[in-house]
Design a protein around this motif. Sequence first.
Motif, PDB file in Angstrom:
ATOM      1  N   UNK A   4      40.278  -1.120  19.184  1.00 33.94           N
ATOM      2  CA  UNK A   4      39.616  -0.933  20.474  1.00 33.94           C
ATOM      3  C   UNK A   4      38.365  -1.810  20.582  1.00 33.94           C
ATOM      4  N   UNK A   5      37.584  -1.853  19.510  1.00 32.11           N
ATOM      5  CA  UNK A   5      36.387  -2.703  19.513  1.00 32.11           C
ATOM      6  C   UNK A   5      36.788  -4.162  19.616  1.00 32.11           C
ATOM      7  N   UNK A   6      37.809  -4.545  18.864  1.00 29.81           N
ATOM      8  CA  UNK A   6      38.293  -5.929  18.880  1.00 29.81           C
ATOM      9  C   UNK A   6      38.730  -6.336  20.285  1.00 29.81           C
ATOM     10  N   UNK A   7      39.462  -5.458  20.957  1.00 29.49           N
ATOM     11  CA  UNK A   7      39.918  -5.725  22.319  1.00 29.49           C
ATOM     12  C   UNK A   7      38.732  -5.854  23.270  1.00 29.49           C
ATOM     13  N   UNK A   8      37.756  -4.975  23.121  1.00 28.56           N
ATOM     14  CA  UNK A   8      36.566  -5.024  23.980  1.00 28.56           C
ATOM     15  C   UNK A   8      35.780  -6.317  23.767  1.00 28.56           C
ATOM     16  N   UNK A   9      35.660  -6.740  22.514  1.00 29.80           N
ATOM     17  CA  UNK A   9      34.912  -7.963  22.217  1.00 29.80           C
ATOM     18  C   UNK A   9      35.643  -9.217  22.699  1.00 29.80           C
ATOM     19  N   UNK A  10      36.957  -9.136  22.793  1.00 29.92           N
ATOM     20  CA  UNK A  10      37.750 -10.280  23.245  1.00 29.92           C
ATOM     21  C   UNK A  10      37.787 -10.405  24.767  1.00 29.92           C
ATOM     22  N   UNK A  11      37.313  -9.395  25.467  1.00 35.01           N
ATOM     23  CA  UNK A  11      37.317  -9.428  26.929  1.00 35.01           C
ATOM     24  C   UNK A  11      36.444 -10.569  27.438  1.00 35.01           C
ATOM     25  N   UNK A  12      36.735 -11.010  28.665  1.00 33.12           N
ATOM     26  CA  UNK A  12      35.968 -12.085  29.290  1.00 33.12           C
ATOM     27  C   UNK A  12      34.481 -11.755  29.292  1.00 33.12           C
ATOM     28  N   UNK A  13      34.160 -10.529  29.655  1.00 37.15           N
ATOM     29  CA  UNK A  13      32.775 -10.063  29.631  1.00 37.15           C
ATOM     30  C   UNK A  13      32.720  -8.805  28.761  1.00 37.15           C
ATOM     31  N   UNK A  14      32.479  -8.977  27.462  1.00 36.53           N
ATOM     32  CA  UNK A  14      32.501  -7.815  26.563  1.00 36.53           C
ATOM     33  C   UNK A  14      31.494  -6.735  26.950  1.00 36.53           C
ATOM     34  N   UNK A  15      30.418  -7.122  27.593  1.00 37.71           N
ATOM     35  CA  UNK A  15      29.412  -6.120  27.998  1.00 37.71           C
ATOM     36  C   UNK A  15      29.952  -5.204  29.092  1.00 37.71           C
ATOM     37  N   UNK A  16      31.017  -5.619  29.764  1.00 39.62           N
ATOM     38  CA  UNK A  16      31.644  -4.760  30.772  1.00 39.62           C
ATOM     39  C   UNK A  16      32.356  -3.586  30.101  1.00 39.62           C
ATOM     40  N   UNK A  17      32.584  -3.704  28.816  1.00 41.28           N
ATOM     41  CA  UNK A  17      33.274  -2.669  28.050  1.00 41.28           C
ATOM     42  C   UNK A  17      32.294  -1.693  27.395  1.00 41.28           C
ATOM     43  N   UNK A  18      31.109  -1.580  27.946  1.00 36.64           N
ATOM     44  CA  UNK A  18      30.044  -0.772  27.354  1.00 36.64           C
ATOM     45  C   UNK A  18      30.502   0.655  27.075  1.00 36.64           C
ATOM     46  N   UNK A  19      31.207   1.267  27.999  1.00 38.72           N
ATOM     47  CA  UNK A  19      31.645   2.656  27.824  1.00 38.72           C
ATOM     48  C   UNK A  19      32.523   2.825  26.589  1.00 38.72           C
ATOM     49  N   UNK A  20      33.478   1.953  26.428  1.00 40.14           N
ATOM     50  CA  UNK A  20      34.371   2.032  25.266  1.00 40.14           C
ATOM     51  C   UNK A  20      33.607   1.799  23.971  1.00 40.14           C
ATOM     52  N   UNK A  21      32.715   0.817  23.974  1.00 34.24           N
ATOM     53  CA  UNK A  21      31.959   0.508  22.766  1.00 34.24           C
ATOM     54  C   UNK A  21      30.977   1.629  22.418  1.00 34.24           C
TER      55      UNK A  21
END
Length: 133
Positions: A84-101
């Motif tokens: 899950x962290x790996x997927x969030x970090x690979x996103x275009x804007x990883x900071x958009x994944x703040x909730x998951x992280x």
Amino acid sequence: MIFGRGRREDEQGRSSGISIGGANKAPNQNVVGQNISHVYQSASVQGAVDIETVRELLASFRTDVEQNEAGLANAAVLRALTDSVDTSLAATDPRAQVGALRGVAQALPALVAGTAVQLGGQALANALSSWVG
């Protein structure tokens, strides 16, 4: 002849004989004493975390989980969290994944408590918390 009770240090009560030196804010302290075992230390990296640091800690934690898989009751959950962290970090804007992280950062310490991967898991959780703010 002089009779006394001994040295003054003895009057203050018995302690464990362990002395931890340093200003408890530093990442390293000296531990001196008798019968020292199960001493763990962690340091927070508040304010000094970037995405590369998080990726390095993630890779290290993933390796720890793989190496200790046989002794981990929740190895599958830990692998899923790292994915899950790996997927969030690979996103275009990883900071958009703040909730998951943030969710991973909150769940991870409890999942690794008392395990062989505790230090790595806590380091990753601290880095994620610092990075997403």
